[in-house]
Write a protein that holds these residues in place. Structure first.
Motif, short mmCIF file in Angstrom:
data_model
loop_
_atom_site.label_atom_id
_atom_site.label_comp_id
_atom_site.label_asym_id
_atom_site.label_seq_id
_atom_site.Cartn_x
_atom_site.Cartn_y
_atom_site.Cartn_z
N LEU A 66 3.38 -0.46 -4.26
CA LEU A 66 3.40 -1.20 -5.52
C LEU A 66 4.13 -0.44 -6.62
N GLY A 67 3.89 0.87 -6.74
CA GLY A 67 4.54 1.67 -7.78
C GLY A 67 6.05 1.75 -7.64
N GLU A 68 6.56 1.55 -6.44
CA GLU A 68 8.00 1.61 -6.20
C GLU A 68 8.66 0.23 -6.30
N LEU A 69 7.86 -0.83 -6.33
CA LEU A 69 8.40 -2.19 -6.30
C LEU A 69 9.44 -2.46 -7.38
N PRO A 70 9.21 -2.07 -8.65
CA PRO A 70 10.23 -2.35 -9.67
C PRO A 70 11.57 -1.69 -9.35
N HIS A 71 11.54 -0.53 -8.70
CA HIS A 71 12.77 0.21 -8.40
C HIS A 71 13.42 -0.26 -7.10
N ARG A 72 12.68 -0.97 -6.28
CA ARG A 72 13.20 -1.39 -4.97
C ARG A 72 13.28 -2.91 -4.83
N ILE A 73 13.15 -3.63 -5.93
CA ILE A 73 13.15 -5.09 -5.88
C ILE A 73 14.45 -5.64 -5.29
N SER A 74 15.53 -4.88 -5.41
CA SER A 74 16.81 -5.33 -4.87
C SER A 74 16.73 -5.56 -3.35
N GLU A 75 15.81 -4.86 -2.69
CA GLU A 75 15.63 -5.03 -1.23
C GLU A 75 15.09 -6.42 -0.91
N LEU A 76 14.51 -7.10 -1.89
CA LEU A 76 13.90 -8.41 -1.68
C LEU A 76 14.70 -9.55 -2.31
N GLU A 77 15.69 -9.22 -3.14
CA GLU A 77 16.46 -10.23 -3.89
C GLU A 77 16.91 -11.41 -3.04
N LYS A 78 17.40 -11.13 -1.83
CA LYS A 78 17.95 -12.22 -1.00
C LYS A 78 16.87 -13.19 -0.52
N CYS A 123 -2.20 -5.87 0.87
CA CYS A 123 -2.53 -4.47 0.60
C CYS A 123 -3.88 -4.20 1.27
N ARG A 124 -4.64 -3.27 0.74
CA ARG A 124 -5.92 -2.93 1.34
C ARG A 124 -6.97 -4.03 1.11
N SER A 125 -7.09 -4.47 -0.16
CA SER A 125 -8.15 -5.43 -0.48
C SER A 125 -7.68 -6.71 -1.16
N GLY A 126 -6.43 -6.74 -1.56
CA GLY A 126 -5.89 -7.92 -2.24
C GLY A 126 -5.59 -7.70 -3.71
N GLU A 143 -1.19 4.81 8.59
CA GLU A 143 -2.51 4.84 9.21
C GLU A 143 -2.83 3.53 9.94
N ASP A 144 -2.44 2.41 9.35
CA ASP A 144 -2.77 1.10 9.91
C ASP A 144 -1.86 0.06 9.28
N ASN A 145 -1.05 -0.61 10.09
CA ASN A 145 -0.20 -1.64 9.51
C ASN A 145 -0.07 -2.84 10.43
N LEU A 146 0.35 -3.95 9.86
CA LEU A 146 0.46 -5.22 10.58
C LEU A 146 1.92 -5.59 10.86
N GLY A 147 2.82 -4.64 10.63
CA GLY A 147 4.22 -4.90 10.92
C GLY A 147 5.03 -5.39 9.73
N ALA A 148 4.46 -5.31 8.54
CA ALA A 148 5.16 -5.74 7.33
C ALA A 148 6.12 -4.66 6.85
N LYS A 149 7.01 -5.02 5.94
CA LYS A 149 7.88 -4.05 5.29
C LYS A 149 7.02 -3.34 4.25
N ASN A 150 7.10 -2.02 4.20
CA ASN A 150 6.29 -1.25 3.26
C ASN A 150 7.09 -0.86 2.02
N ILE A 151 6.67 -1.39 0.88
CA ILE A 151 7.18 -0.96 -0.42
C ILE A 151 5.95 -0.77 -1.30
N ARG A 180 0.85 -1.20 0.00
CA ARG A 180 0.00 0.00 0.00
C ARG A 180 0.88 1.25 0.00
N GLU A 181 0.26 2.39 -0.24
CA GLU A 181 0.98 3.65 -0.20
C GLU A 181 1.44 3.94 1.23
N GLU A 182 2.49 4.74 1.34
CA GLU A 182 3.08 5.04 2.65
C GLU A 182 2.05 5.60 3.64
#
Length: 98
Positions: free
Chosen positions: A42-54, A64-67, A32-40, A25-27
């Motif tokens: 969707l629009g930033e995912l292609p540019h930040r995929i390196s954070e998940l490579e490992k 996300c909000r609704s799936g 506003e409400d989160n479950l403790g996940a890492k926030n990236i 979801r957006e920042e």
């Protein structure tokens, strides 16, 4: 990989299980409400995929909000070779409704 239900997710979070948990979801939504996940967002995912490579061959639970956005994120990650991505249909709305 098959999706994860909100009740399964809730159980795993309550048990304190360790897994890679991604919120696309957006920042402002995350703040506003989160479950403790890492926030990236969707629009930033292609540019930040390196954070998940490992975690390419490890389970990653995406929500996300609704799936809908997390479903798109799952497809994108799978197209980049991620093998164990699971979406949370219903998202945080369904989780909070439990």
């Amino acid at each position: 990989m098959e999706d994860i239900t909100v009740s399964e997710l809730k159980g795993r979070l309550e048990k304190g299980e360790k897994f890679h948990f991604l919120d696309v979801r957006e920042e402002w939504e995350f703040e506003e409400d989160n479950l403790g996940a890492k926030n990236i967002p969707l629009g930033e995912l292609p540019h930040r995929i390196s954070e998940l490579e490992k975690f390419k061959d490890e389970e990653i639970v995406v929500h996300c909000r609704s799936g809908a956005r997390s479903s798109n994120a799952k497809k994108f990650l799978e197209s980049k070779g991620f093998s164990q991505v699971r979406n949370v249909p219903g998202g945080i709305l369904a989780y909070r409704a439990l």
